[in-house]
Write a protein that holds these residues in place. Sequence first.
Motif, PDB file in Angstrom:
ATOM      1  N   MET A  91      -3.866   3.238   3.468  1.00 29.41           N
ATOM      2  CA  MET A  91      -2.613   2.721   2.928  1.00 29.41           C
ATOM      3  C   MET A  91      -1.657   2.323   4.048  1.00 29.41           C
ATOM      4  O   MET A  91      -1.007   1.267   3.979  1.00 29.41           O
ATOM      5  N   ASP A  96       1.686   0.468   3.513  1.00 25.27           N
ATOM      6  CA  ASP A  96       2.242   1.376   2.513  1.00 25.27           C
ATOM      7  C   ASP A  96       2.311   2.776   3.129  1.00 25.27           C
ATOM      8  O   ASP A  96       1.290   3.378   3.454  1.00 25.27           O
ATOM      9  N   ARG A 216       3.422   8.957  -6.033  1.00 28.93           N
ATOM     10  CA  ARG A 216       3.182   7.745  -6.808  1.00 28.93           C
ATOM     11  C   ARG A 216       3.354   8.010  -8.295  1.00 28.93           C
ATOM     12  O   ARG A 216       3.046   9.086  -8.789  1.00 28.93           O
TER      13      ARG A 216
END
Length: 384
Positions: A91, A96, A216
């Motif tokens: 990620m 991210d 998340r």
Amino acid sequence: MDTADMPGDALLDRIAGRAAATDAENGFFDEDLAELTAAGYLRAHVPTEFGGGGATLTELARAQRKLGAAAPATALAVNMHHVWVATAATMARRGDDALTGVLTEAGAGEIFGFGISEPGNDLVLFDSLTTAVPSGDGFEFTGVKIFTSMAPAWTRLGIFGKDETAGEPTLVFGFASRDTPGISIADDWDMLGMRATQSRTTKLDGVRVPGEHIVRRLPVGPNADALTFGIFSSFLLLVPSVYAGIADRALEIAVDAVGRRRSLRTGLALSQDPDIRWKIAEATMRVDSLTLQLDSLTRDVDGGPGATEHGADWFRQLAGLKTRVIRTAREVVDLAFEVSGGGAYATGSELARLYRDVLAGIFHPSDDESAHSTVASAVLGPID
């Protein structure tokens, strides 16, 4: 540590020497874990800026294959820690930083467990039977997780659950510390194979994860989120690497066996028998194919010059790879049995242990049915 020499032959020899006893005792690989931790192996894939070894996913997969050949259960259990680290690293490479905390904590020595699988949940990441109820700035999780590898040792557990308290249900992902109230771990691991993983059932009863450890919130159902891709790519590349290691070791055992065993009829070593030679050659070709497949896709996930970006075909490629590797590893172990003689059938033989261990591969997501559904949808479109 030197990422070119992971985990190191001397360490692998010691780990291999303990595998049979740990399996027979249905014990945990405490000594292996202590030595791997001291060698920096659990930090191998953590980027150097977070205190790790900076190994690529390709290098880590190769190392896991070597560890899988020495002690499959040790490799599979450690794999679950590596999956979270690889997810975070993948990620981060793609811009991210939601799992940067995983890299920081792994670099500082925390050990991550994989609390995702649930009894009766064949949707895996796309739905959850665990509830996630808002609590202050975080959530409280209640549910049951199964196949929680390294149950005696993890210090951080990655979990998810479903929040249905407002509007459309969402899936909430976070990380709980081992000392969080409400976590209980059953002593229920007594399986046919992969025994040293001690992948025990973990019960969550109002386990509160504060907001800073919630990473998340995703809609229920399939999605192409970076976290989903990170977990799928890491899991479906690192888990098969362990089973490729089983195939490697089974072939080594078979080659040694046919070199030692002699035919009473001809007086020659079985390595001179044309039928035996065909089976060894067949097993070797299948093992060689695993190297090509694993190296290709891990390099693509690593990115950089020459890497292929598979776009919508990523999940097809990853699910297909896992299925082929597990199937091939089982076939190679079978061929090794066929040429190694009846002694291999003894309970205490290494090949018998590999036979039991390799069977576990059929239970890891994506299973055969899910993988074939994914590939069929990719090439034929969804069912009307």
